[in-house]
Scaffold this motif. Structure first.
Motif, mmCIF file in Angstrom:
data_model
loop_
_atom_site.group_PDB
_atom_site.id
_atom_site.type_symbol
_atom_site.label_atom_id
_atom_site.label_comp_id
_atom_site.label_asym_id
_atom_site.label_seq_id
_atom_site.Cartn_x
_atom_site.Cartn_y
_atom_site.Cartn_z
ATOM 1 N N HIS A 168 -6.075 -13.041 35.444
ATOM 2 C CA HIS A 168 -5.763 -14.078 34.853
ATOM 3 C C HIS A 168 -5.336 -14.516 33.285
ATOM 4 O O HIS A 168 -6.543 -14.815 32.432
ATOM 5 N N LEU A 169 -4.281 -15.259 32.670
ATOM 6 C CA LEU A 169 -4.020 -15.305 31.007
ATOM 7 C C LEU A 169 -4.405 -14.299 30.720
ATOM 8 O O LEU A 169 -5.507 -14.750 29.617
ATOM 9 N N GLY A 170 -5.046 -13.196 30.746
ATOM 10 C CA GLY A 170 -5.711 -12.765 30.479
ATOM 11 C C GLY A 170 -7.886 -12.344 30.387
ATOM 12 O O GLY A 170 -8.156 -11.720 29.142
ATOM 13 N N VAL A 171 -8.699 -13.357 31.406
ATOM 14 C CA VAL A 171 -9.210 -13.411 30.965
ATOM 15 C C VAL A 171 -9.349 -12.672 32.688
ATOM 16 O O VAL A 171 -8.602 -12.804 33.691
ATOM 17 N N ARG A 172 -10.993 -11.677 32.177
ATOM 18 C CA ARG A 172 -11.283 -10.576 34.110
ATOM 19 C C ARG A 172 -11.697 -11.676 34.179
ATOM 20 O O ARG A 172 -13.046 -12.424 34.012
ATOM 21 N N CYS A 173 -11.473 -12.046 35.384
ATOM 22 C CA CYS A 173 -12.521 -12.727 36.224
ATOM 23 C C CYS A 173 -11.909 -12.391 38.061
ATOM 24 O O CYS A 173 -11.527 -10.957 38.238
ATOM 25 N N PHE A 174 -12.901 -12.963 38.580
ATOM 26 C CA PHE A 174 -13.072 -11.838 40.380
ATOM 27 C C PHE A 174 -12.483 -12.739 41.392
ATOM 28 O O PHE A 174 -12.265 -14.316 41.478
ATOM 29 N N ALA A 175 -12.054 -12.083 42.338
ATOM 30 C CA ALA A 175 -11.045 -12.604 43.792
ATOM 31 C C ALA A 175 -11.797 -12.273 44.610
ATOM 32 O O ALA A 175 -11.506 -10.639 44.762
ATOM 33 N N SER A 176 -12.237 -12.535 45.612
ATOM 34 C CA SER A 176 -12.067 -12.224 46.810
ATOM 35 C C SER A 176 -10.827 -11.110 47.722
ATOM 36 O O SER A 176 -10.046 -12.063 47.751
ATOM 37 N N ARG A 177 -11.251 -10.584 48.292
ATOM 38 C CA ARG A 177 -10.350 -9.222 48.651
ATOM 39 C C ARG A 177 -10.598 -9.755 50.188
ATOM 40 O O ARG A 177 -10.078 -8.903 51.434
ATOM 41 N N VAL A 178 -10.954 -10.350 50.926
ATOM 42 C CA VAL A 178 -11.008 -10.806 51.996
ATOM 43 C C VAL A 178 -9.738 -11.631 52.488
ATOM 44 O O VAL A 178 -9.948 -12.766 52.072
ATOM 45 N N PRO A 179 -8.838 -11.221 53.646
ATOM 46 C CA PRO A 179 -7.767 -11.888 53.435
ATOM 47 C C PRO A 179 -7.571 -13.008 53.788
ATOM 48 O O PRO A 179 -6.457 -14.020 53.439
ATOM 49 N N GLN A 180 -8.369 -13.559 54.789
ATOM 50 C CA GLN A 180 -9.086 -15.507 55.480
ATOM 51 C C GLN A 180 -9.012 -15.627 54.217
ATOM 52 O O GLN A 180 -8.954 -16.878 54.650
ATOM 53 N N VAL A 181 -10.075 -15.331 53.719
ATOM 54 C CA VAL A 181 -10.683 -16.315 52.290
ATOM 55 C C VAL A 181 -9.083 -16.963 51.727
ATOM 56 O O VAL A 181 -8.879 -18.293 50.806
ATOM 57 N N SER A 182 -9.205 -15.313 51.443
ATOM 58 C CA SER A 182 -7.031 -15.609 50.093
ATOM 59 C C SER A 182 -6.338 -16.789 50.846
ATOM 60 O O SER A 182 -5.893 -17.381 50.291
ATOM 61 N N GLN A 183 -6.309 -16.427 52.170
ATOM 62 C CA GLN A 183 -5.459 -17.390 52.622
ATOM 63 C C GLN A 183 -5.613 -18.500 53.321
ATOM 64 O O GLN A 183 -4.918 -19.859 53.086
ATOM 65 N N TYR A 184 -6.539 -19.085 53.062
ATOM 66 C CA TYR A 184 -7.064 -20.539 53.157
ATOM 67 C C TYR A 184 -7.002 -21.376 51.948
ATOM 68 O O TYR A 184 -6.460 -22.380 51.608
ATOM 69 N N ILE A 185 -7.325 -20.696 50.869
ATOM 70 C CA ILE A 185 -7.981 -21.217 49.477
ATOM 71 C C ILE A 185 -5.888 -21.807 49.240
ATOM 72 O O ILE A 185 -5.475 -22.872 48.531
ATOM 73 N N SER A 186 -4.685 -20.470 49.313
ATOM 74 C CA SER A 186 -3.311 -20.340 49.070
ATOM 75 C C SER A 186 -3.251 -21.746 49.838
ATOM 76 O O SER A 186 -2.169 -22.197 49.253
ATOM 77 N N SER A 187 -3.224 -21.737 50.879
ATOM 78 C CA SER A 187 -2.505 -22.592 52.037
ATOM 79 C C SER A 187 -2.908 -24.390 51.710
ATOM 80 O O SER A 187 -2.067 -24.715 51.893
ATOM 81 N N PHE A 188 -4.037 -24.400 51.602
ATOM 82 C CA PHE A 188 -4.669 -25.284 50.498
ATOM 83 C C PHE A 188 -4.008 -26.132 49.789
ATOM 84 O O PHE A 188 -3.948 -27.084 49.672
#
Length: 274
Positions: free
Chosen positions: A58-78
């Motif tokens: 993201h913005l050229g920076v290496r970082c970690f993202a959860s690959r668990v759908p429920q976690v990603s959905q919770y964050i994006s919905s919020f």
């Protein structure tokens, strides 16, 4: 992770459809970076196993993202609700809580404690916002309309103003991108959380909350109003978000883009008082 909230905008220049479309780029940049930082915090604070995360940029920076759908959905919905509330000036802060579920000793053969249903706040990360200029409010639209009624701008002058406005938008996006990238890098540079004595990973979790400046303001933000009406957002008990012995806030990154975006943001980590 991808953000889906393209309905909010920070005010740069006059309130035209073209300006709104450009402004959406800025708000989407803000939202996608918040989303990335939240995923990174889930990884760094050891809330879930390391193998449940994937590397991305993201913005050229290496970082970690959860690959668990429920976690990603919770964050994006919020964030679909929180970001418009921030941009319209109703939300003063977004808070990321690290929680540990309370358990009591058990005499079962596995030696696993029994959950009580309660949680303890371990850490808090706070994003404080102050947005001076907002698009889409009735007051702003009336102000712009009044200016248009009073001003008779010739075509040449209008073209010059549009060009200047476009240059300001490009510069504002550039400044915001640099500042948010620094904020992400500061987050990545944080020391990883150390596990506490007798802490078990299966008892760790997180939650997100937003603080509003005025309770009645929610009626002016359709996203927040609908979330409350449908039960997606709840107003928690006052003690559910607090440390048992109080806490102290340590600043991580401050962003002041008042002159270009009309926005200030303070990012800090709150820990328990000893």
């Amino acid at each position: 992770p991808r953000c889906t909230y393209l309905r909010c905008s920070i005010m740069i220049g006059e309130s035209t459809q073209q300006a709104r479309e450009r402004d959406e780029q800025l708000s989407t940049l803000l939202g996608s970076t918040l989303e990335t930082i939240i995923h990174q915090l889930c990884y760094q604070r050891i809330i879930y196993p390391a193998d449940s995360f994937v590397l991305h940029r993201h913005l050229g920076v290496r970082c970690f993202a959860s690959r668990v759908p429920q976690v990603s959905q919770y964050i994006s919905s919020f964030l679909e609700v929180a970001v418009p509330s921030v941009i319209r000036g109703f939300c003063s802060s977004i808070v990321f809580f690290v929680l540990e579920e309370e358990v009591v000793a058990s005499n079962n053969s596995r030696g696993v404690g029994e959950r009580t249903g309660g949680t303890e706040v371990v850490e808090r990360f706070v994003f404080e916002f102050d947005v001076d200029q907002v698009v889409g409010t009735v007051e702003h639209e009336e102000k712009i309309k009044g200016q248009q009624d009073e001003m008779d701008i010739e075509d040449l002058q209008k073209q010059s103003a549009d060009k200047k406005d476009s240059e300001l938008v490009v510069e504002a996006r550039s400044q915001l991108e640099r500042s948010l990238k620094e904020c992400l890098l500061r987050c990545i540079a944080l020391r990883k959380r150390r596990r506490r004595a007798k802490e078990r990973q299966e008892n760790m979790s997180f939650k997100l909350s937003m603080r509003t400046k005025v309770e009645s303001a929610a009626k002016d933000c359709s996203e927040l109003t609908n979330a409350l009406k449908e039960g997606d957002f709840l107003i928690p008990a006052s003690n559910s978000c607090n440390f048992s012995k109080g806490g102290s806030l340590r600043p991580i990154k401050q962003i002041d883009l008042t002159s270009s975006c009309g926005m200030r943001m303070n990012f800090g980590m709150e820990i328990k008082s000893l």
